[in-house]
Design a protein around this motif. Structure first.
Motif, PDB file in Angstrom:
ATOM      1  N   ASN A  78       0.838  -1.200   0.000  1.00 37.62           N
ATOM      2  CA  ASN A  78       0.000   0.000   0.000  1.00 37.62           C
ATOM      3  C   ASN A  78       0.873   1.251   0.000  1.00 37.62           C
ATOM      4  O   ASN A  78       0.874   2.035   0.954  1.00 37.62           O
ATOM      5  CB  ASN A  78      -0.935  -0.017   1.213  1.00 37.62           C
ATOM      6  CG  ASN A  78      -2.027   1.033   1.102  1.00 37.62           C
ATOM      7  OD1 ASN A  78      -2.489   1.346   0.011  1.00 37.62           O
ATOM      8  ND2 ASN A  78      -2.424   1.588   2.230  1.00 37.62           N
ATOM      9  N   ASN A  79       1.632   1.442  -1.072  1.00 38.69           N
ATOM     10  CA  ASN A  79       2.595   2.541  -1.119  1.00 38.69           C
ATOM     11  C   ASN A  79       2.687   3.196  -2.499  1.00 38.69           C
ATOM     12  O   ASN A  79       3.693   3.818  -2.811  1.00 38.69           O
ATOM     13  CB  ASN A  79       3.981   2.039  -0.686  1.00 38.69           C
ATOM     14  CG  ASN A  79       4.392   0.800  -1.446  1.00 38.69           C
ATOM     15  OD1 ASN A  79       4.409   0.778  -2.672  1.00 38.69           O
ATOM     16  ND2 ASN A  79       4.724  -0.262  -0.710  1.00 38.69           N
ATOM     17  N   TYR A  80       1.635   3.056  -3.287  1.00 37.27           N
ATOM     18  CA  TYR A  80       1.638   3.684  -4.607  1.00 37.27           C
ATOM     19  C   TYR A  80       1.202   5.142  -4.461  1.00 37.27           C
ATOM     20  O   TYR A  80       0.027   5.468  -4.489  1.00 37.27           O
ATOM     21  CB  TYR A  80       0.698   2.933  -5.552  1.00 37.27           C
ATOM     22  CG  TYR A  80       0.689   3.482  -6.969  1.00 37.27           C
ATOM     23  CD1 TYR A  80       1.819   3.382  -7.761  1.00 37.27           C
ATOM     24  CD2 TYR A  80      -0.448   4.096  -7.495  1.00 37.27           C
ATOM     25  CE1 TYR A  80       1.826   3.877  -9.055  1.00 37.27           C
ATOM     26  CE2 TYR A  80      -0.451   4.593  -8.794  1.00 37.27           C
ATOM     27  CZ  TYR A  80       0.692   4.480  -9.561  1.00 37.27           C
ATOM     28  OH  TYR A  80       0.693   4.988 -10.855  1.00 37.27           O
ATOM     29  N   GLN A  81       2.171   6.028  -4.266  1.00 39.46           N
ATOM     30  CA  GLN A  81       1.863   7.445  -4.059  1.00 39.46           C
ATOM     31  C   GLN A  81       1.843   8.145  -5.407  1.00 39.46           C
ATOM     32  O   GLN A  81       2.866   8.506  -5.968  1.00 39.46           O
ATOM     33  CB  GLN A  81       2.890   8.101  -3.130  1.00 39.46           C
ATOM     34  CG  GLN A  81       2.508   9.513  -2.732  1.00 39.46           C
ATOM     35  CD  GLN A  81       3.352  10.058  -1.605  1.00 39.46           C
ATOM     36  OE1 GLN A  81       4.249   9.384  -1.101  1.00 39.46           O
ATOM     37  NE2 GLN A  81       3.077  11.278  -1.195  1.00 39.46           N
ATOM     38  N   TYR A  82       0.640   8.359  -5.903  1.00 37.82           N
ATOM     39  CA  TYR A  82       0.497   8.911  -7.241  1.00 37.82           C
ATOM     40  C   TYR A  82       0.253  10.407  -7.258  1.00 37.82           C
ATOM     41  O   TYR A  82       0.433  11.062  -8.288  1.00 37.82           O
ATOM     42  CB  TYR A  82      -0.632   8.189  -7.986  1.00 37.82           C
ATOM     43  CG  TYR A  82      -1.978   8.234  -7.296  1.00 37.82           C
ATOM     44  CD1 TYR A  82      -2.891   9.234  -7.556  1.00 37.82           C
ATOM     45  CD2 TYR A  82      -2.325   7.259  -6.355  1.00 37.82           C
ATOM     46  CE1 TYR A  82      -4.125   9.271  -6.916  1.00 37.82           C
ATOM     47  CE2 TYR A  82      -3.553   7.287  -5.711  1.00 37.82           C
ATOM     48  CZ  TYR A  82      -4.446   8.289  -5.992  1.00 37.82           C
ATOM     49  OH  TYR A  82      -5.662   8.330  -5.356  1.00 37.82           O
ATOM     50  N   ASN A  85      -0.747  13.482  -1.118  1.00 35.09           N
ATOM     51  CA  ASN A  85      -0.938  12.509  -0.030  1.00 35.09           C
ATOM     52  C   ASN A  85      -1.866  11.367  -0.419  1.00 35.09           C
ATOM     53  O   ASN A  85      -2.358  10.639   0.440  1.00 35.09           O
ATOM     54  CB  ASN A  85      -1.481  13.211   1.226  1.00 35.09           C
ATOM     55  CG  ASN A  85      -2.845  13.857   0.984  1.00 35.09           C
ATOM     56  OD1 ASN A  85      -3.244  14.015  -0.163  1.00 35.09           O
ATOM     57  ND2 ASN A  85      -3.538  14.223   2.051  1.00 35.09           N
ATOM     58  N   THR A  87      -2.569   7.745  -1.850  1.00 40.15           N
ATOM     59  CA  THR A  87      -1.811   6.501  -1.974  1.00 40.15           C
ATOM     60  C   THR A  87      -2.745   5.347  -2.294  1.00 40.15           C
ATOM     61  O   THR A  87      -3.823   5.224  -1.712  1.00 40.15           O
ATOM     62  CB  THR A  87      -1.064   6.189  -0.659  1.00 40.15           C
ATOM     63  OG1 THR A  87      -0.195   7.273  -0.346  1.00 40.15           O
ATOM     64  CG2 THR A  87      -0.241   4.915  -0.792  1.00 40.15           C
ATOM     65  N   GLN A  90       0.359  -0.768  -4.583  1.00 41.98           N
ATOM     66  CA  GLN A  90       1.328  -1.027  -5.649  1.00 41.98           C
ATOM     67  C   GLN A  90       1.447  -2.528  -5.891  1.00 41.98           C
ATOM     68  O   GLN A  90       1.886  -3.275  -5.003  1.00 41.98           O
ATOM     69  CB  GLN A  90       2.706  -0.476  -5.276  1.00 41.98           C
ATOM     70  CG  GLN A  90       3.824  -0.829  -6.251  1.00 41.98           C
ATOM     71  CD  GLN A  90       3.675  -0.107  -7.570  1.00 41.98           C
ATOM     72  OE1 GLN A  90       3.920   1.077  -7.672  1.00 41.98           O
ATOM     73  NE2 GLN A  90       3.259  -0.843  -8.607  1.00 41.98           N
TER      74      GLN A  90
END
Length: 247
Positions: A78-82, A85, A87, A90
């Motif tokens: 859970n770190n797909y920072q598109y 803030n 997210t 991924q």
């Protein structure tokens, strides 16, 4: 969406008429959940041509490896920072294999300058269609060869792409590498011939090769073959071919 982002988007809409239809289509996905193949990308950001990052509730991501030329080192989770803030999850998996994701999971699928790096585009798009809800949107952006290092190559035919699908072509395919080298444009590629040759030798790891050269017509043929209905097609500077389709 905060006030500052709203103002910037409204100014883009007012001052750049060519972006208006894309901004409206992005806004139609407000509050929806999507997945992006091979991102994140500037084109979907606040000042991009299709600012979906601003409007979406959540976007997950897919990349083929824990380390890529474009994203550097990334991890499954859970770190797909598109965007700022925001997210999503991924996924580290091939674009042609999203089996960890259930059918009909997303309201939209995004892909910007990714499908040309996939050896079997029909197989990929079938997977993307599978995880898309009925009535969901596909936003597909590919490079316009006339403004890239592919300008010396011929457009790929639908028959060729279909043959790749029927033959279950995978990412070890080297069919187009000779053509890539024969038409090499050092200035546009940003690489000398020998550098490009070495990069192609390790393409399964780096995925830098453009296997196919797309036109708007080819994009339309492929997505309609899979079962999508094309909603719109357009071009955008500096080198984007855009197709928006509905499942």
């Amino acid at each position: 969406m905060n006030i500052k982002d709203l103002i910037i988007t409204l100014l883009s809409y007012i001052k750049q008429p060519k972006k208006r239809s894309l901004i409206r289509e992005a806004y139609e996905l407000k509050g929806k959940t999507g997945i992006e193949i091979g991102g994140p990308t500037v084109f979907f950001g606040l000042r991009g041509g299709f600012p979906i990052y601003v409007f979406a509730r959540k976007i997950d991501g897919v990349n083929f490896s824990n380390e890529t030329v474009w994203e550097g080192k990334i991890q499954d989770g859970n770190n797909y920072q598109y965007y700022k803030n925001k997210t999503g999850y991924q996924y580290i998996t091939e674009a042609t294999n999203l089996q960890r994701i259930p059918d009909n999971s997303y309201d939209f699928v995004l892909s910007s300058h990714n499908l040309e790096h996939v050896a079997n585009p029909i197989q990929a798009l079938k997977e993307w269609s599978r995880v898309l809800k009925d009535g969901g949107k596909l936003v597909l952006i590919l490079p316009d060869k006339n403004y890239t290092f592919d300008h010396g190559r011929n457009y790929t035919t639908f028959e060729h792409v279909l043959s790749d699908y029927q033959n279950n072509t995978d990412e070890h395919d080297t069919t187009h590498f000779e053509e890539i080298l024969q038409t090499h444009d050092e200035a546009r590629a940003g690489m000398k011939y020998e550098e490009t040759k070495e990069t192609l030798k390790n393409n399964f790891v780096n995925r830098c090769a453009h296997h196919h050269v797309f036109s708007l017509e080819l994009m339309k043929q492929i997505v309609e073959y899979i079962g999508f209905t094309v909603q719109s097609q357009s071009t955008a500077a500096p080198f984007h071919l855009i197709t928006i389709a509905t499942k």
